[in-house]
Design an enzyme around this catalytic site. Structure first.
Site, PDB file in Angstrom:
ATOM      1  CG  ASN A  25      -4.711  -9.067  -4.664  1.00 13.83           C
ATOM      2  OD1 ASN A  25      -4.762  -9.626  -3.569  1.00 13.83           O
ATOM      3  ND2 ASN A  25      -5.601  -8.161  -5.034  1.00 13.83           N
ATOM      4  CB  CYS A  27      -8.193  -7.845   0.013  1.00 15.49           C
ATOM      5  SG  CYS A  27      -8.407  -8.551  -1.640  1.00 15.49           S
ATOM      6  CG  HIS A  59      -4.448  -5.993   0.040  1.00 19.05           C
ATOM      7  ND1 HIS A  59      -4.105  -7.314  -0.147  1.00 19.05           N
ATOM      8  CD2 HIS A  59      -5.339  -5.692  -0.943  1.00 19.05           C
ATOM      9  CE1 HIS A  59      -4.759  -7.798  -1.190  1.00 19.05           C
ATOM     10  NE2 HIS A  59      -5.501  -6.835  -1.693  1.00 19.05           N
TER      11      HIS A  59
END
Length: 328
Positions: free
Chosen positions: A285, A114, A255
């Site tokens: 996500n 990520c 993020h």
């Protein structure tokens, strides 16, 4: 000294939406449970047959070329950040360059989970500052649905598919572009966020398939604790190194992993939520693609000279923060 700047941005989200009510028909969950815990209402899913991360990445790159007007033949390097490559080999970057019609560039993948966007952007910055390249594309493409177990109520509400791309070019204007980055990795995080099967340690067998080792595994509590702590400390570190206070920062772009994580980092850093860019409610996500997708969504809000802090945490554990002065 020549520095690197983001001179263009574009993104792609699939048309198909998987909202919480639809998800509740697939697994034992409901809209209230998901919204309360992670702040997500819907996520996009790539359903087009025989397509992977490269399909979305190529569209994002093509849109980037259209937005910036750059001649595709002038693009010298493509760096693709993905945890969902089309194949173990060849690289997803090589597939994207072919699909996007780029014929005169080198291309390779990186795997920083990520945190992939800030890691790839730091790589691109190094190439630009060195003078080796002048036109670098960073593309983040993640078909997260390919690794999600839709019978696991703890993880399946979290993830969505998407891609984004930025053009990185030189600037000689003082104080603009990528200023600094703090990046870390700690391999002790392996057991808490991993896909166990399909690699060289546990090659695909009937047993790994039966055991569900080809789906993403996440120890939610452990990951939550480390994500908050590590995104916070790296954010504060990069601010301190550059003599920045909260009032100096235009926006924090974290993020988009979990709204509670985002809120906790912002609160502990003293950053009011009106200065935090969030779009997780309708994207979920999207791993490495989450920060650039968010930047693209808010690009009309951003102004030249805005001081941005980007921060991310992912498997590895890999995490960090970047200080960027917007120059578009």
């Amino acid at each position: 000294m020549t520095n690197a700047r983001i001179s263009g941005i574009a993104s792609y989200l699939p048309d198909d939406i998987l909202d919480n009510d639809m998800l509740s028909k697939m697994v034992d969950t409901n809209d209230e449970w998901i919204t309360t815990r992670v702040g997500i209402k819907e996520r996009r899913i790539l359903h087009k047959e025989n397509t992977g991360s490269s399909y979305m990445g190529a569209i994002a790159v093509q849109r980037l070329i259209e937005n910036t007007g750059i001649n595709p033949d002038d693009i010298e390097l493509v760096i693709c950040a993905t945890s969902n490559p089309d194949y173990r080999f060849p690289s997803t970057a090589s597939v994207i360059t072919y699909q996007a019609g780029l014929k005169h560039c080198y291309a390779y993948d990186i795997q920083a989970a990520c945190a992939g966007f800030i890691v790839a952007l730091q790589d691109a910055t190094g190439y630009i500052r060195s003078g080796l390249y002048r036109n670098v594309v960073v593309v983040c493409a993640e078909k997260m649905s390919s690794m999600v177990n839709y019978q696991d109520r703890q993880t399946c509400p979290l993830f969505g598919d998407g891609a984004a791309a930025v053009l990185v070019q030189p600037t000689d204007e003082p104080g603009m572009g990528v200023q600094d980055a703090v990046l870390h990795v700690d391999g002790q995080g392996l057991e808490y966020l991993v896909m166990k099967g399909g690699g060289s340690v546990h090659p695909t067998t009937q047993q790994t398939l039966d055991d569900g080792w080809h789906f993403l595994f996440q120890d939610g509590r452990h990951v939550y604790k480390h994500a908050v702590t590590d995104m916070l400390t790296s954010t504060l570190d990069v601010m301190k190194r550059n003599n920045l206070g909260v009032d100096d920062i235009s926006y924090l772009i974290p993020h988009q992993a979990n709204l509670r994580i985002i809120e906790a980092v912002a609160q502990k850093a003293g950053v009011p939520m009106e200065k935090v860019l969030v779009n997780i409610q309708h994207t979920g996500n999207t791993s490495a693609a989450s920060i650039p997708i968010c930047l693209d969504e808010y690009k009309d809000t951003l102004k030249k000279g805005d001081k941005l802090i980007l921060t991310a945490f992912g498997a590895g554990f890999t995490w960090g923060a970047m200080y960027l002065v917007w120059d578009m």
